[in-house]
Write an enzyme that holds these catalytic residues in place. Structure first.
Site, PDB file in Angstrom:
ATOM      1  N   GLU A 194       0.809  -1.232   0.000  1.00  0.00           N
ATOM      2  CA  GLU A 194      -0.020   0.127  -0.049  1.00  0.00           C
ATOM      3  C   GLU A 194       0.761   1.231   0.106  1.00  0.00           C
ATOM      4  OE1 GLU A 194      -3.101   2.056   3.063  1.00  0.00           O
ATOM      5  OE2 GLU A 194      -3.115  -0.108   2.810  1.00  0.00           O
TER       6      GLU A 194
ATOM      7  N   ASP B 183      -3.840   4.488  -1.778  1.00  0.00           N
ATOM      8  CA  ASP B 183      -4.366   4.980  -0.500  1.00  0.00           C
ATOM      9  C   ASP B 183      -4.472   6.443  -0.771  1.00  0.00           C
ATOM     10  OD1 ASP B 183      -5.439   5.365   2.013  1.00  0.00           O
ATOM     11  OD2 ASP B 183      -3.840   4.513   3.036  1.00  0.00           O
TER      12      ASP B 183
ATOM     13  N   LYS C   3     -11.540   4.165   2.440  1.00  0.00           N
ATOM     14  CA  LYS C   3     -11.476   5.112   3.852  1.00  0.00           C
ATOM     15  C   LYS C   3     -12.978   5.249   4.093  1.00  0.00           C
ATOM     16  CE  LYS C   3      -8.280   7.421   2.216  1.00  0.00           C
ATOM     17  NZ  LYS C   3      -7.823   6.779   1.152  1.00  0.00           N
TER      18      LYS C   3
ATOM     19  N   CYS D 254      -7.734   4.223  12.130  1.00  0.00           N
ATOM     20  CA  CYS D 254      -7.471   3.687  13.439  1.00  0.00           C
ATOM     21  C   CYS D 254      -8.303   4.240  14.526  1.00  0.00           C
ATOM     22  CB  CYS D 254      -6.045   3.183  13.640  1.00  0.00           C
ATOM     23  SG  CYS D 254      -5.138   4.954  13.753  1.00  0.00           S
TER      24      CYS D 254
END
Length: 145
Positions: free
Chosen positions: A9, A43, A67, A97
């Site tokens: 990624e 990403d 996301k 996170c």
């Protein structure tokens, strides 16, 4: 890493979305030319539904990290995972996170409904708690079907 699939990624980051897409396409083509099976995961710069669609449409990566908090409502995440399937681009249903247990549990239902290639365990940076929250929610949902 055989027999496992290696995915990397954000292997590179351009100064703009367009530069990042162009460089990823070049790298993806070079991997193919050399017969390597390493897969690129986009990403950075792939934040909105429109961004993700552009990466997929142009074939800039093998997989795109979706996301969920960046997209807004759960319906946008559903549409985005399903949209990647039409381009035959793999999907990593992820997020941040710093999400809550509630948003993590909601993402389990999106994943069960849309069948992404992979789903990020969240919340937090650890593994145990995130895996337990998401596994428990998945088991609850599957018991109800």
């Amino acid at each position: 890493v055989a027999p496992f699939q290696l995915r990397i990624e954000s292997v590179l980051l351009g100064e703009s979305k367009q530069q990042t897409i162009e460089e990823l396409i070049r790298l993806k083509n070079e991997l193919k030319r050399q017969g390597l099976t390493t897969e690129l995961v986009a990403d950075e710069w792939a934040n909105t539904r429109e961004d993700i669609d552009e990466f997929a449409r142009l074939g800039a990566a093998h997989m795109i990290h979706i996301k969920m908090p960046d997209l807004g409502g759960l319906d946008q995440s559903v549409d985005t995972v399903l949209g990647l399937k039409k381009y035959k681009v793999l999907s990593l249903l992820g997020g941040s996170c710093v999400e809550t247990d509630l948003s993590s549990r909601a993402s389990v239902h999106v994943a069960l409904a849309t069948q992404p290639t992979a789903c990020l365990a969240k919340p937090g940076m650890g593994i145990d708690e995130a895996l337990q929250i998401m596994t428990n929610e998945m088991n609850r949902a599957l018991l109800l079907t």
